[in-house]
Write a protein that holds these residues in place. Structure first.
Motif, PDB file in Angstrom:
ATOM      1  N   LEU A 142       3.267 -31.289  -1.593  1.00 30.75           N
ATOM      2  CA  LEU A 142       2.472 -32.304  -0.891  1.00 30.75           C
ATOM      3  C   LEU A 142       1.101 -32.396  -1.540  1.00 30.75           C
ATOM      4  CD1 LEU A 142       1.718 -34.218   1.497  1.00 30.75           C
ATOM      5  CD2 LEU A 142       0.970 -32.166   2.735  1.00 30.75           C
ATOM      6  N   ALA A 143       0.690 -33.613  -1.872  1.00 34.38           N
ATOM      7  CA  ALA A 143      -0.678 -33.870  -2.356  1.00 34.38           C
ATOM      8  C   ALA A 143      -1.294 -34.868  -1.389  1.00 34.38           C
ATOM      9  CB  ALA A 143      -0.645 -34.436  -3.768  1.00 34.38           C
ATOM     10  N   ILE A 144      -2.304 -34.417  -0.642  1.00 32.15           N
ATOM     11  CA  ILE A 144      -2.900 -35.291   0.373  1.00 32.15           C
ATOM     12  C   ILE A 144      -4.418 -35.259   0.253  1.00 32.15           C
ATOM     13  CG2 ILE A 144      -2.742 -33.456   2.160  1.00 32.15           C
ATOM     14  CD1 ILE A 144      -2.306 -35.778   4.203  1.00 32.15           C
ATOM     15  N   ALA A 145      -5.018 -36.434   0.379  1.00 38.79           N
ATOM     16  CA  ALA A 145      -6.481 -36.537   0.350  1.00 38.79           C
ATOM     17  C   ALA A 145      -6.888 -37.533   1.419  1.00 38.79           C
ATOM     18  CB  ALA A 145      -6.956 -37.000  -1.018  1.00 38.79           C
ATOM     19  N   ALA A 146      -7.996 -37.240   2.094  1.00 36.86           N
ATOM     20  CA  ALA A 146      -8.441 -38.101   3.198  1.00 36.86           C
ATOM     21  C   ALA A 146      -9.953 -38.071   3.278  1.00 36.86           C
ATOM     22  CB  ALA A 146      -7.843 -37.591   4.513  1.00 36.86           C
ATOM     23  N   LEU A 147     -10.500 -39.023   3.991  1.00 35.35           N
ATOM     24  CA  LEU A 147     -11.917 -38.945   4.317  1.00 35.35           C
ATOM     25  C   LEU A 147     -12.123 -37.757   5.253  1.00 35.35           C
ATOM     26  CD1 LEU A 147     -12.690 -42.721   4.967  1.00 35.35           C
ATOM     27  CD2 LEU A 147     -13.344 -41.348   2.967  1.00 35.35           C
ATOM     28  N   SER A 148     -13.283 -37.114   5.140  1.00 39.01           N
ATOM     29  CA  SER A 148     -13.568 -35.918   5.935  1.00 39.01           C
ATOM     30  C   SER A 148     -14.908 -36.045   6.648  1.00 39.01           C
ATOM     31  CB  SER A 148     -13.594 -34.705   4.996  1.00 39.01           C
ATOM     32  OG  SER A 148     -14.162 -33.595   5.636  1.00 39.01           O
TER      33      SER A 148
ATOM     34  N   ARG B 189     -11.856 -39.885   9.935  1.00 40.79           N
ATOM     35  CA  ARG B 189     -12.199 -38.748   9.072  1.00 40.79           C
ATOM     36  C   ARG B 189     -11.540 -37.473   9.589  1.00 40.79           C
ATOM     37  NH1 ARG B 189     -16.029 -39.707   5.279  1.00 40.79           N
ATOM     38  NH2 ARG B 189     -16.954 -41.775   5.427  1.00 40.79           N
ATOM     39  N   ALA B 190     -11.021 -36.671   8.665  1.00 39.68           N
ATOM     40  CA  ALA B 190     -10.420 -35.392   9.054  1.00 39.68           C
ATOM     41  C   ALA B 190     -11.519 -34.448   9.534  1.00 39.68           C
ATOM     42  CB  ALA B 190      -9.686 -34.792   7.856  1.00 39.68           C
ATOM     43  N   ALA B 191     -11.229 -33.731  10.613  1.00 39.37           N
ATOM     44  CA  ALA B 191     -12.169 -32.734  11.132  1.00 39.37           C
ATOM     45  C   ALA B 191     -12.213 -31.541  10.168  1.00 39.37           C
ATOM     46  CB  ALA B 191     -11.709 -32.285  12.514  1.00 39.37           C
ATOM     47  N   PRO B 192     -13.267 -30.729  10.246  1.00 40.73           N
ATOM     48  CA  PRO B 192     -13.327 -29.551   9.360  1.00 40.73           C
ATOM     49  C   PRO B 192     -12.055 -28.700   9.506  1.00 40.73           C
ATOM     50  CG  PRO B 192     -15.428 -29.847  10.497  1.00 40.73           C
ATOM     51  CD  PRO B 192     -14.482 -30.864  11.078  1.00 40.73           C
ATOM     52  N   GLY B 193     -11.454 -28.354   8.381  1.00 40.97           N
ATOM     53  CA  GLY B 193     -10.257 -27.500   8.395  1.00 40.97           C
ATOM     54  C   GLY B 193      -8.983 -28.191   8.842  1.00 40.97           C
TER      55      GLY B 193
ATOM     56  N   ILE C 226       5.428 -35.501  -2.139  1.00 39.33           N
ATOM     57  CA  ILE C 226       4.866 -36.540  -1.263  1.00 39.33           C
ATOM     58  C   ILE C 226       3.388 -36.662  -1.593  1.00 39.33           C
ATOM     59  CG2 ILE C 226       4.335 -37.268   1.091  1.00 39.33           C
ATOM     60  CD1 ILE C 226       6.859 -35.912   2.043  1.00 39.33           C
ATOM     61  N   LEU C 227       3.000 -37.883  -1.938  1.00 40.61           N
ATOM     62  CA  LEU C 227       1.595 -38.194  -2.192  1.00 40.61           C
ATOM     63  C   LEU C 227       1.080 -39.045  -1.036  1.00 40.61           C
ATOM     64  CD1 LEU C 227      -0.966 -38.471  -3.972  1.00 40.61           C
ATOM     65  CD2 LEU C 227       0.165 -40.407  -5.102  1.00 40.61           C
ATOM     66  N   CYS C 228      -0.056 -38.658  -0.508  1.00 41.71           N
ATOM     67  CA  CYS C 228      -0.678 -39.435   0.568  1.00 41.71           C
ATOM     68  C   CYS C 228      -2.176 -39.434   0.278  1.00 41.71           C
ATOM     69  CB  CYS C 228      -0.344 -38.791   1.913  1.00 41.71           C
ATOM     70  SG  CYS C 228      -0.909 -39.780   3.303  1.00 41.71           S
ATOM     71  N   HIS C 229      -2.615 -40.437  -0.446  1.00 39.94           N
ATOM     72  CA  HIS C 229      -3.971 -40.422  -1.004  1.00 39.94           C
ATOM     73  C   HIS C 229      -4.861 -41.429  -0.309  1.00 39.94           C
ATOM     74  CE1 HIS C 229      -7.092 -41.049  -4.176  1.00 39.94           C
ATOM     75  NE2 HIS C 229      -7.031 -39.745  -4.136  1.00 39.94           N
ATOM     76  N   LYS C 230      -5.908 -40.914   0.336  1.00 41.56           N
ATOM     77  CA  LYS C 230      -6.877 -41.751   1.053  1.00 41.56           C
ATOM     78  C   LYS C 230      -6.222 -42.500   2.208  1.00 41.56           C
ATOM     79  CE  LYS C 230     -10.075 -42.476  -2.787  1.00 41.56           C
ATOM     80  NZ  LYS C 230     -10.606 -43.492  -3.697  1.00 41.56           N
ATOM     81  N   PHE C 231      -5.337 -41.823   2.896  1.00 43.63           N
ATOM     82  CA  PHE C 231      -4.709 -42.367   4.097  1.00 43.63           C
ATOM     83  C   PHE C 231      -4.411 -41.181   4.993  1.00 43.63           C
ATOM     84  CE2 PHE C 231      -0.828 -43.374   6.500  1.00 43.63           C
ATOM     85  CZ  PHE C 231      -1.275 -44.502   7.188  1.00 43.63           C
ATOM     86  N   ARG C 232      -4.761 -41.310   6.279  1.00 42.19           N
ATOM     87  CA  ARG C 232      -4.539 -40.187   7.198  1.00 42.19           C
ATOM     88  C   ARG C 232      -3.967 -40.717   8.503  1.00 42.19           C
ATOM     89  NH1 ARG C 232      -2.935 -35.822   8.148  1.00 42.19           N
ATOM     90  NH2 ARG C 232      -3.826 -34.393   9.634  1.00 42.19           N
ATOM     91  N   ASP C 233      -2.778 -40.264   8.847  1.00 43.01           N
ATOM     92  CA  ASP C 233      -2.204 -40.558  10.152  1.00 43.01           C
ATOM     93  C   ASP C 233      -1.585 -39.256  10.649  1.00 43.01           C
ATOM     94  OD1 ASP C 233      -0.725 -41.250  12.355  1.00 43.01           O
ATOM     95  OD2 ASP C 233      -0.038 -43.160  11.527  1.00 43.01           O
TER      96      ASP C 233
ATOM     97  N   GLY D 127      -9.792 -28.378  -0.614  1.00 41.32           N
ATOM     98  CA  GLY D 127     -11.227 -28.287  -0.405  1.00 41.32           C
ATOM     99  C   GLY D 127     -11.702 -29.414   0.483  1.00 41.32           C
ATOM    100  N   GLU D 128     -12.964 -29.339   0.867  1.00 47.89           N
ATOM    101  CA  GLU D 128     -13.577 -30.419   1.638  1.00 47.89           C
ATOM    102  C   GLU D 128     -15.074 -30.397   1.389  1.00 47.89           C
ATOM    103  OE1 GLU D 128     -12.248 -29.717   5.663  1.00 47.89           O
ATOM    104  OE2 GLU D 128     -13.395 -27.863   5.834  1.00 47.89           O
ATOM    105  N   GLY D 129     -15.662 -31.585   1.430  1.00 46.50           N
ATOM    106  CA  GLY D 129     -17.094 -31.724   1.189  1.00 46.50           C
ATOM    107  C   GLY D 129     -17.393 -33.125   0.723  1.00 46.50           C
ATOM    108  N   ASP D 130     -18.668 -33.517   0.865  1.00 43.88           N
ATOM    109  CA  ASP D 130     -19.075 -34.865   0.444  1.00 43.88           C
ATOM    110  C   ASP D 130     -18.228 -35.958   1.084  1.00 43.88           C
ATOM    111  OD1 ASP D 130     -21.096 -33.875  -1.173  1.00 43.88           O
ATOM    112  OD2 ASP D 130     -19.743 -33.671  -2.892  1.00 43.88           O
ATOM    113  N   GLY D 131     -17.741 -35.693   2.288  1.00 45.25           N
ATOM    114  CA  GLY D 131     -16.987 -36.737   2.992  1.00 45.25           C
ATOM    115  C   GLY D 131     -15.537 -36.853   2.592  1.00 45.25           C
ATOM    116  N   HIS D 132     -15.039 -35.861   1.824  1.00 42.01           N
ATOM    117  CA  HIS D 132     -13.634 -35.912   1.400  1.00 42.01           C
ATOM    118  C   HIS D 132     -12.938 -34.576   1.674  1.00 42.01           C
ATOM    119  CE1 HIS D 132     -14.064 -39.768  -0.625  1.00 42.01           C
ATOM    120  NE2 HIS D 132     -15.264 -39.332  -0.984  1.00 42.01           N
ATOM    121  N   ALA D 133     -11.643 -34.653   1.973  1.00 48.07           N
ATOM    122  CA  ALA D 133     -10.837 -33.437   2.126  1.00 48.07           C
ATOM    123  C   ALA D 133      -9.548 -33.647   1.354  1.00 48.07           C
ATOM    124  CB  ALA D 133     -10.522 -33.183   3.601  1.00 48.07           C
ATOM    125  N   TRP D 134      -9.046 -32.566   0.775  1.00 55.12           N
ATOM    126  CA  TRP D 134      -7.812 -32.688  -0.001  1.00 55.12           C
ATOM    127  C   TRP D 134      -7.058 -31.374   0.029  1.00 55.12           C
ATOM    128  CZ3 TRP D 134      -7.556 -29.560  -4.371  1.00 55.12           C
ATOM    129  CH2 TRP D 134      -8.776 -29.003  -4.779  1.00 55.12           C
TER     130      TRP D 134
END
Ligand SMILES: C[S@@+](CC[C@H](N)C(=O)[O-])C[C@H]1O[C@@H](n2cnc3c(N)ncnc32)[C@H](O)[C@@H]1O
Length: 183
Positions: free
Chosen positions: A134-140, A150-154, A110-117, A169-176
Motif C-alpha cells: 500500500l502506498a498512501i499519501a494524504a493531507l495532514s 486532513r489526516a489527524a496526527p498518527g 494499491i496506490l491512493c495518492h492525495k485522497f483520503r476516505d 512520515g508526516e509534516g508540512d501538511g502532508h502524511a504518507w
C-alpha cells in the motif's frame, strides 16, 4: 459524491488540461521507494486523477485499474497512458469511491495518492494479496491548520496497523505511508 463536487473536479481538470507525457512525473512516494514496488502483477490507483501514478506503475510492468469520479480526469488519464505506450496495461474507469472499492481480485499494489476516505481503510487492507504493497499519501493536520480533509496526527499508521510499515512520515501538511501485507 454530490454532483456539484464532481463538477468542480471536472472543471479543475478541464482548466488544467492533459499534461504532456514528458511532464508526467510519478508521485514522490513512488519515485523515492521504487525498489519496493513489484515489476508485475495487479495494481489499483484510487482517485487516480490524470493517471501519473497509474502510468508509472504500468511502465514498471503492472496491470493497473485506475478509478476517479471525474470523467474529465479519466479521459486525460487514458490519453496520457496511450501517449506513454502503456494503454494496454491501464484500465481507467469513472467511479465514485463513496460507493466503496469496486469489486475485483486481490492486488499486489494499491496506490491512493492525495485522497483520503477513512471508510475505505478496511477494504484496502482486505484487498491486498499476501505481500501486497500500500502506498498512501494524504493531507495532514501536522504542520497545517486542522480540517475535515486532513489526516489527524498518527492517523495513517493507526488505520493501517495490520500492515507491516516500510516507511512513512508526516509534516508540512502532508502524511504518507508505505506498508506491506504479511506474506
Ligand atoms: C488531489 S486529487 C489527486 C489525484 C491523483 N491521485 C494525484 O495524486 O494526482 C484528488 C482526486 O480525487 C478524486 N475524487 C474525489 N472524490 C472522489 C470520489 N468520491 N470517488 C472517486 N474519486 C474521487 C478527484 O476527482 C481527484 O482526481
Amino acid at each position: 459524491m454530490a454532483e456539484g463536487d464532481r463538477r468542480r473536479w471536472d472543471e479543475r481538470y478541464t482548466a488544467r488540461g492533459a499534461p504532456p507525457v514528458s511532464a508526467v512525473d510519478p508521485p514522490d512516494l513512488l519515485a523515492r521507494h521504487a525498489k519496493e514496488f513489484p515489476a508485475a502483477g495487479r495494481a489499483l490507483d484510487l482517485a487516480c486523477g490524470q493517471g501519473a501514478g497509474a502510468v508509472w506503475l504500468a511502465r514498471r510492468g503492472l496491470d493497473v485499474r485506475g478509478f476517479d469520479v471525474s470523467a474529465v480526469a479519466i479521459d486525460q488519464a487514458r490519453e496520457v497512458a496511450r501517449l506513454a505506450g502503456v494503454a494496454e496495461r491501464c484500465h481507467f474507469e469513472v467511479y465514485d469511491l463513496d460507493d466503496g472499492l469496486p469489486p475485483g481480485p486481490p492486488v499486489d499494489v494499491i496506490l491512493c495518492h492525495k485522497f483520503r476516505d477513512r471508510r475505505l481503510d478496511g477494504a484496502i487492507i482486505d484487498r491486498l494479496a499476501p505481500g501486497g504493497l500500500l502506498a498512501i499519501a494524504a493531507l495532514s493536520e501536522v504542520g497545517a491548520t486542522p480540517g475535515p480533509f486532513r489526516a489527524a496526527p498518527g492517523e495513517l499508521p493507526a488505520a493501517f496497523a495490520p500492515l507491516e510499515r516500510i516507511a512513512g512520515g508526516e509534516g508540512d501538511g502532508h502524511a504518507w505511508l508505505l506498508a506491506r501485507r504479511a506474506r
